[in-house]
Enzyme design. Structure first.
Site, PDB file in Angstrom:
ATOM      1  CE  LYS A 198      -3.275  -2.830   0.139  1.00 29.04           C
ATOM      2  NZ  LYS A 198      -4.218  -3.357   1.155  1.00 29.04           N
TER       3      LYS A 198
HETATM    4  C1  LIG Z   1      -5.174  -3.891   1.466  1.00 25.18           C
HETATM    5  C2  LIG Z   1      -6.855  -4.278   1.363  1.00 25.18           C
HETATM    6  C3  LIG Z   1      -7.726  -4.463   2.306  1.00 25.18           C
HETATM    7  C4  LIG Z   1      -6.817  -5.178   3.659  1.00 25.18           C
HETATM    8  O1  LIG Z   1      -5.613  -4.916   4.282  1.00 25.18           O
HETATM    9  P1  LIG Z   1      -4.520  -5.538   5.106  1.00 25.18           P
HETATM   10  O2  LIG Z   1      -3.904  -4.717   6.456  1.00 25.18           O
HETATM   11  O3  LIG Z   1      -4.128  -6.560   4.116  1.00 25.18           O
HETATM   12  O4  LIG Z   1      -5.740  -6.304   5.937  1.00 25.18           O
HETATM   13  C5  LIG Z   1      -9.129  -4.461   2.512  1.00 25.18           C
HETATM   14  N1  LIG Z   1      -9.094  -3.640   1.771  1.00 25.18           N
HETATM   15  C6  LIG Z   1      -8.557  -3.315   0.577  1.00 25.18           C
HETATM   16  C7  LIG Z   1      -9.769  -3.141  -0.577  1.00 25.18           C
HETATM   17  C8  LIG Z   1      -7.318  -3.473   0.490  1.00 25.18           C
HETATM   18  O5  LIG Z   1      -6.620  -3.185  -0.211  1.00 25.18           O
END
Ligand SMILES: *Cc1c(COP(=O)(O)O)cnc(C)c1O
Length: 398
Positions: A198
């Site tokens: 991210k």
């Molecule tokens: C990455 C993501 C999540 C979950 O995040 P984590 O930190 O991996 O638990 C949830 N929703 C979306 C759309 C994501 O891209």
């Protein structure tokens, strides 16, 4: 700057054969020194750096409160719990999302109601969301697919009209904005992820933002077992007593992780600016190929977590994926529509009551190309050249 450590995202393609993965975090000496300072302090969790990260984050996204949690999934779970979602309730969400969005509803005993997406943006269709509302609906979760902020004006009006809580799954869109208002301030509750793929990372981690002090209090309790005071507050209140008042979880984020988050956050504006430059490079480099980037929304400032293209009808996506991998380029598919996963087909066959033909069709056409701030213009050109080859399109004269 030291950019290293390939990502280990599920579905990512790290490893020696992939020169360009679809995502990769940016870690540098500033990140290391922030974490070293926390280690030297010997205070590893629920200390001063959590609050520092929370207040810096809240400021960055224009929200009154930010509550740090252990993942984006925990952020979604906490947000829906704070919204009062429980057994017998329904939560409306788009088909085109990561499974965690829907799983969060199931953790609370609620039914995820999966609705189809807009054909151009692949985001929740407000009309379909309106049609899916029942007396059991408690919340709508909008997903800023790819990093583009959803149409929060329409969604907020819909939620208000029906007394529902609007949650933004903003795991893709940190740094984006809509009509000048930053993501994180556009819904009742916004959930972020700090997974290494991210915009900013804490290893694993997440955040929920809100302007509502009562919701913020519920979020803080939920991440700490449902206990009314954390040990920090107990020390301040000068009492050893605490009481668990509702069921919560250990969803805390450590001081160590928050130190990384703080130094990453300082670089966020630069990361997002770089992602936008790369997207513009892609737009230019891919012109003329039988594909198109997923549509943008006028007035919305895209944060470009992903650069997703839709391949022309008839192109075999799996073959393109393999051909790209053979060229050392990792691409990815975001996402198989949530209701089509084996678990949902088996356990929640009614989750998508009306079917989701737009998302189901888009699934066969979408491909996420490498996108991370350490990429160069040359990398973009390499991806474009590999795609041109993969698609079997003759290289045009230079
Ligand atoms: C990455 C993501 C999540 C979950 O995040 P984590 O930190 O991996 O638990 C949830 N929703 C979306 C759309 C994501 O891209």
């Amino acid at each position: 700057m030291i950019a290293h450590a390939p990502s280990a995202a599920p579905g990512a393609l790290p490893g020696p054969t992939v020169r360009l993965p679809y995502a990769r975090p940016w870690l540098d000496a500033q990140d290391l020194s922030g974490m070293a300072a926390v280690l030297a302090s010997q205070w590893l969790t629920t200390g001063p750096v959590v609050e520092q990260f929370e207040s810096a984050f809240a400021r960055a996204v224009g929200a009154r409160f930010a509550v740090a949690v252990s993942s984006g999934t925990a952020a979604l779970h906490a947000a829906l719990a704070a919204a009062g979602v429980g057994p017998g309730h329904e939560v409306i969400l788009p088909a085109m999302t990561f499974v965690a969005t829907a799983n969060a509803a199931i953790y609370l005993g609620a039914l995820p109601v999966v609705v189809d997406v807009e054909a151009d943006t692949l985001q929740i269709d407000a009309h379909r969301a309106a049609a899916a509302i029942t007396p059991r609906t408690r919340a709508i979760v909008a997903v800023d697919y790819g990093g583009l902020p959803c149409d929060y004006r329409a969604l907020a009006a819909l939620a208000r009209r029906h007394g529902l809580t609007l949650v933004a799954d903003a795991c893709h869109s940190l740094g984006g904005s809509l009509a000048g208002r930053p993501v994180g301030s556009l819904a009742d509750l916004s959930a972020f992820s700090f997974h290494p793929v991210k915009h900013i990372t804490t290893g694993e981690g997440g955040m929920v933002t809100t302007d509502d002090p009562a919701l913020a209090e519920r979020l803080r309790r939920f991440r700490n077992h449902g206990i009314d005071l954390d040990h920090h507050q107990r020390a301040q209140a000068d009492t050893p007593d605490y009481e668990m008042v509702e069921l919560g979880y250990n969803y805390r984020l450590s001081d160590l992780a928050c130190a990384l988050g703080l130094s990453q956050l300082e670089k966020l504006a630069g990361f997002v600016a770089r992602r936008r430059e790369l997207a513009a490079e892609y737009d230019w480099a891919l012109a003329g190929l039988p594909l198109a980037p997923v549509a943008r929304r006028p007035g919305a400032e895209h944060a470009y977590h992903l650069y997703v293209v839709r391949l022309a009808a008839g192109v075999d996506r799996a073959q393109v994926w393999r051909a790209m991998k053979a060229e050392g380029i990792g691409t990815n598919v975001h996402y198989l529509p949530v209701h089509q996963h084996a678990f949902y087909r088996r356990r929640y066959p009614g989750a998508a009551r009306r079917g989701c033909p737009v998302a189901e069709r888009a699934y066969h056409e979408i491909l996420s190309l490498p996108m991370f701030p350490a990429m160069t213009r040359r990398d973009v050109q390499d991806v474009a050249a590999a795609l041109r080859k993969a698609l079997g399109v003759a290289r045009r004269a230079a």
